[in-house]
Scaffold this active site. Structure first.
Site, PDB file in Angstrom:
ATOM      1  N   SER A   1     -14.130   8.008 -42.769  1.00  8.57           N
ATOM      2  CA  SER A   1     -13.934   7.046 -41.675  1.00  8.57           C
ATOM      3  C   SER A   1     -13.730   7.764 -40.355  1.00  8.57           C
ATOM      4  CB  SER A   1     -12.696   6.191 -41.980  1.00  8.57           C
ATOM      5  OG  SER A   1     -12.297   5.456 -40.855  1.00  8.57           O
TER       6      SER A   1
ATOM      7  N   TYR B   1      -4.156   5.012 -43.717  1.00  6.27           N
ATOM      8  CA  TYR B   1      -5.576   4.862 -44.057  1.00  6.27           C
ATOM      9  C   TYR B   1      -6.348   6.116 -43.669  1.00  6.27           C
ATOM     10  CZ  TYR B   1     -10.426   3.310 -43.699  1.00  6.27           C
ATOM     11  OH  TYR B   1     -11.796   3.223 -43.812  1.00  6.27           O
TER      12      TYR B   1
END
Length: 362
Positions: free
Chosen positions: A150, A175
């Site tokens: 990501s 995350y």
């Protein structure tokens, strides 16, 4: 780089009912002859399961109508279930694994960290272990592991555009930390067990049947209900939006080229490992993005022509875990795979608005 012909291969796609996973499966069914696709998804309720079911129905329709002699098998399950993952590998012997299953979302990780450890760390570890042992009983090793990272790994990086050469040791959300951990884990397994792996750092993926927790989707839901949308950092945010078809095209190309397996001067494997940015390469101001979204929602008939947008917008401070800008340097992906995104923001949001009208209103 080792070229891989996808015909007659078995592909395991985790997170196959997800936004990116489902569109990748559709692409493979459309493009490749005699491909065997095995999809797994736990169908959790992080967001509307109805959208996931709709995506799976689209895949089933495509597979049933398929003229390429390809097959599609769906398994409802969780990659954090090691026994189940091992069973899938022993039964189907995948040639290529595309790991897209993950708990996504920066803000959700602040309040629900367990979900991220479960899926993003334990789940990914199980995939790596299964790849490691993939040839033990059949002699058929996984040829390429492609996995989702990501743009969140860049944290508060002030240098733009973001390059995979940048240091990314200071995540601002759990995350992001799990995604950086995935890259480190993949590197270790590539080095220790000579597993070709490629990580892809996705930049703000959007489009029809996307994730409802993403800003463009959430804004639309709220505007339709007459609620106020919150524009963070007073609109002083820029995002590198990437249309779903561009993301899928990038993954499709990367699947067909694995990092080379070769030994160094010490006779030990040089890790067949790579990480790329995959983004639009055109960061858009959040206020401009909202303006285009508004126009396309009107054009598609999602909202009435006399809708008062100004009465439903509120500029607010930055949220914890967010970053002011994302901007992908995709020159490496273009150099190695010929990847270049082609869908502009207006076209992408128009396609989303038209899908939204059909799915929720018509």
């Amino acid at each position: 780089m080792k070229k891989i012909n996808l015909e007659n291969k078995t592909i395991l796609v985790t997170g196959a009912a997800g936004f990116i996973g489902a569109n990748l499966v559709l692409k493979l069914l459309h493009e490749v002859s005699r491909i065997n696709i095995v999809g797994i998804d736990n169908m959790n309720d992080y967001y509307d399961v109805g959208i996931k079911e709709w995506r799976l129905e689209e895949i089933k329709t495509k597979a049933d109508d398929n003229s390429t002699d390809s097959s599609w098998t769906f398994i409802k399950g969780d990659i954090a279930d090691k026994e189940m993952v091992d069973k899938i590998f022993s039964q189907y012997h995948p040639d290529i694994v595309v790991n897209l299953a993950a708990q996504a979302g920066v803000r959700y990780s602040i309040t629900n960290p367990d979900a991220y450890i479960h899926s993003n760390l334990i789940g990914f570890y199980n995939i790596l272990e299964a790849c490691r042992h993939s040839g033990d009983d059949s002699g058929k090793k996984v040829e390429h592991l492609v996995y989702a990272s990501s743009s969140s790994v860049y944290g508060g990086n002030k240098k733009v555009p973001f390059s995979t050469d940048d240091k990314v040791d200071n995540p601002v959300s759990l995350y992001a930390a799990t995604k950086k951990s995935n890259e480190l884990m993949a590197h270790a397994y590539s080095k220790l067990y000579n597993i070709p792996s490629t990580g892809l750092r996705f930049f703000t993926v959007y489009g029809p049947a996307g994730r409802p927790d993403m800003a463009y989707f959430g804004f639309t839901n709220k505007l339709l209900k007459g609620e106020t949308i919150k524009i963070f950092n007073y609109g002083n945010c820029r995002r590198d939006f990437t249309y779903i078809d561009d993301i899928v095209e990038g993954i499709y190309r990367v699947m067909q080229g694995a990092p080379d397996q070769k030994n160094g001067e010490d006779g030990l494997p040089i890790p067949p490992y790579a990480v790329y940015n995959i983004g639009g390469g055109r960061p858009e101001n959040l206020l401009d993005f909202v303006d285009i979204l508004q126009q396309e929602l009107l054009n598609a008939g999602v909202l009435p022509k006399d809708y008062n947008f100004e009465a439903h917008k509120e500029l607010v401070p930055m949220q914890s875990g967010d970053v002011p800008v994302t901007y992908a340097d995709t020159t490496a992906l273009e150099r190695d795979y010929g990847y270049r995104p082609s869908v502009d923001l207006r076209t992408g949001l128009r396609n989303f608005a038209e899908w939204y009208k059909k799915f929720y209103i018509d």
